[in-house]
Motif scaffolding. Structure first.
Motif, mmCIF file in Angstrom:
data_model
loop_
_atom_site.group_PDB
_atom_site.id
_atom_site.type_symbol
_atom_site.label_atom_id
_atom_site.label_comp_id
_atom_site.label_asym_id
_atom_site.label_seq_id
_atom_site.Cartn_x
_atom_site.Cartn_y
_atom_site.Cartn_z
ATOM 1 N N ASN A 222 0.821 -1.212 0.000
ATOM 2 C CA ASN A 222 0.000 0.000 0.000
ATOM 3 C C ASN A 222 0.853 1.259 0.000
ATOM 4 N N LYS A 225 2.012 1.971 -3.455
ATOM 5 C CA LYS A 225 0.923 2.497 -4.280
ATOM 6 C C LYS A 225 0.739 3.984 -4.032
ATOM 7 N N CYS A 254 -1.853 -1.470 -9.191
ATOM 8 C CA CYS A 254 -3.270 -1.756 -8.920
ATOM 9 C C CYS A 254 -3.504 -3.255 -9.082
ATOM 10 N N ASP A 259 -8.338 -1.360 -5.630
ATOM 11 C CA ASP A 259 -7.551 -0.435 -6.458
ATOM 12 C C ASP A 259 -8.246 -0.092 -7.771
#
Length: 590
Positions: A222, A225, A254, A259
């Motif tokens: 995470n 991302k 993703c 996502d």
């Protein structure tokens, strides 16, 4: 001088010859304020292991209390008394960390300098403290230089902290040097190091380099991302030119259903910039939609819009359809790919072979096997693993065993797949032989391997072997059993007619709240006609998971077998009232 106010190593060192006296005075001073010190006198009368453990406990209690510096001084006094004992380095590290957390970096540095031996943790603690304290860069790199001179090997935490200290523009050359070093040492793909490199380049407004560095990060968690989208946002706001490969890098992060919204935003951006039909971004979007979207309409639409689909494009959509259970559609697309003139790679084979296995199309499976044999991927481990599973699902155990034997090299998946195939065909002893061969080849069995072995024992009636294997999971292989393993043990005991032992086992291992074990016990009760325990198991399943129809069907079948037609009708009525019905079964006729 008061012992509650020791402020330096020199003051501690002055009492080295009378350490007993120092600690006794400490105990007198703190006994009423800090009960944990009462056990300190015992430290001098016990062996090294107990003494070390006691010191660890004392310093940990001080840390839990918010970094009580009196704790650090007490332990430091004893460490100075012990002299050059390199075995106590971990305790020295905790003392250094305690002062660092309190912001006393100067005193932490002095403790660090007095340590009889320093390891990687020692240096990481001090380097990280200097970076967090926004100290001068030369101090951080002086510590690193000393680390190298002493022959202490830096790790990913060291480099993450050092690169994090290179945030300012003046240290951009140092950042480049460290980036080159971590590339040479092979730690650039570590998520902490990679994240530090990405942040450094982004803050230095070298956003193209930031995206390239992001591609090197192996683990997309995470935090990665968030960093990827932060970088992308800065590029958009800063009018930085980027191409389809930049968008591809961001889309690759993703990977989960949550996502999907972010992936769709990148898709919209690609369309606006004219990259929507580009092959690289199209391939990433197909994979993203296949992973994040329950239905594959968007993935199929993106695939159809790719201007020049390559083998990666075809493989991505075939894999997505196979994973979604649309095996017929996956096979149709595979045929279209061959018609277009493209040849498969190992990933294409590994995606289409499971689709054929799920379709139980034996002849088609043999044709694909033939294509793998004449290609350069006939010896690929992943492809052969898929072939073993495919032949097993098609009912041809001989072909599955032949593929397994002809493989030049096995991995854990190969052995587990073969064990599963043998177990499904009732060949439990042969499955256990594969496990022995696996350990002989130095392959580590995992929880899935043991689940396959236990299932094989259950289907073959090998109760004693199965129980022995279950015990060896934790004792020999250090694999913690999960609910599926407990369910297999219950199934083994139930098939052997030892129903009361199965119920006792459920309660002994504390899995009464798990549906799987009670379903296994209910199935065994039906097999042996044990009505009382079967009713109890069915009731337990209905309480734990009232939305499934299985226990109602099994219980009604048990009533029918006993001629209890009134009870069967009541159970069926309850099933109808809840709006549930038995799903129709299916079969393949060749």
């Amino acid at each position: 001088m008061k012992f509650g106010r020791l402020r330096s190593l020199e003051e501690c060192r002055g009492y080295k010859s009378c350490a007993h006296y120092v600690v006794r005075r400490f105990e007198t001073y703190f006994c009423s304020r800090w009960p944990a010190v009462r056990s300190c006198l015992e430290i001098f009368e016990i062996d090294y292991y107990q003494r070390s453990l006691q010191l660890h406990r004392i310093i940990d209690r001080g840390a839990e209390a918010g970094g009580d510096l009196r704790t650090g001084k007490l332990v430091l006094t004893h460490l100075v008394k012990l002299g050059s004992d390199y075995r106590l380095t971990s305790i020295w590290n905790k003392v250094v960390a305690m002062w660092c957390k309190r912001g006393e970096i100067g005193f932490a540095q002095r403790v660090f300098d007095e340590m009889p031996g320093r390891d990687t943790v020692s240096y990481n603690t001090l380097v990280s403290a200097h970076v967090r304290g926004e100290c001068e860069m030369f101090q951080v790199f002086r510590i690193y230089s000393k680390m190298v001179d002493e022959g202490v090997k830096p790790n990913h935490i060291t480099f993450a902290a050092l690169i994090g200290a290179c945030d300012v523009e003046a240290s951009s050359s140092l950042r480049l040097a460290f980036h080159g070093l971590v590339l040479r040492l092979g730690v650039s793909c570590d998520e902490y190091v990679g994240s530090a490199i990405v942040d450094g380049y982004a803050k230095g407004k070298r956003l193209d380099d930031a995206v390239k560095a992001f591609d090197e990060i192996a683990v997309a968690d995470n935090n990665c991302k968030i960093r990827a989208f932060n970088i992308f946002d800065r590029m958009m706001c800063g009018n930085v030119d980027f191409d389809e490969f930049t968008l591809t890098s961001v889309v690759k992060t993703c990977t989960e259903p949550g996502d999907l919204s972010c992936g769709m935003q990148i898709h919209c951006c690609a369309e606006k910039l004219g990259f929507g039909s580009a092959t690289a971004i199209g391939n990433s979007l197909v994979t993203m939609y296949a992973r994040c979207e329950q239905r594959l309409e968007a993935a199929l639409k993106v695939f159809q819009e790719i201007r020049s689909p390559n083998v990666i494009s075809w493989t991505a959509i075939i894999a997505g359809l196979m994973q979604d259970g649309q095996n017929v559609q996956a096979i149709d697309l595979y045929k279209r790919m061959l018609t277009s003139g493209l040849n498969e790679n190992q990933f294409t084979f590994a995606s289409i072979i499971p689709a054929i296995g799920h379709s139980a199309n034996f002849e088609q499976g043999r044709q694909i096997h033939g294509r793998t044999a004449v290609s350069c991927f006939g010896s690929d481990v992943t492809v052969n693993n898929a072939l073993i599973d495919m032949y097993s699902k098609c009912g041809s155990l001989d072909d599955a065993q032949l593929v397994f034997k002809k493989m030049g090299k096995h991995d854990a998946v190969s052995c587990t797949t073969m064990i599963t195939a043998l177990g499904q065909h009732g060949m439990g002893k042969e499955a256990l032989e594969i496990l022995k061969e696996m350990t002989a080849e130095k392959l580590q069995p995992d929880s899935v391997t043991f689940l396959s072995c236990l299932s094989a024992c259950s289907h073959s009636g090998l109760l004693d072997e199965g129980i022995t294997l279950f015990r060896s999971m934790l004792q020999v292989y250090n694999v913690k059993p999960r609910k599926e393993h407990f369910s297999c043990v219950v199934d083994m005991l139930g098939r052997a007619g030892r129903l009361s032992e199965a119920e006792t086992f459920i309660r002994a291992v504390g899995v009464e709240s798990d549906v799987l074990v009670w379903e296994a016990l209910l199935g065994a009760c039906r097999l042996h006609g044990e009505m009382k325990l079967g009713q109890k198991s069915a009731k337990k399943i209905m309480e734990l998971k009232p939305t499934i129809h299985g226990p109602y069907i099994l219980l009604s079948d048990m009533y029918a077998a006993k001629g209890m037609w009134q009870d069967k009708r009541l159970v069926r009525d309850r099933l109808a009232v809840k709006g549930m019905k038995k799903e129709p079964g299916g079969s393949w006729i060749h």
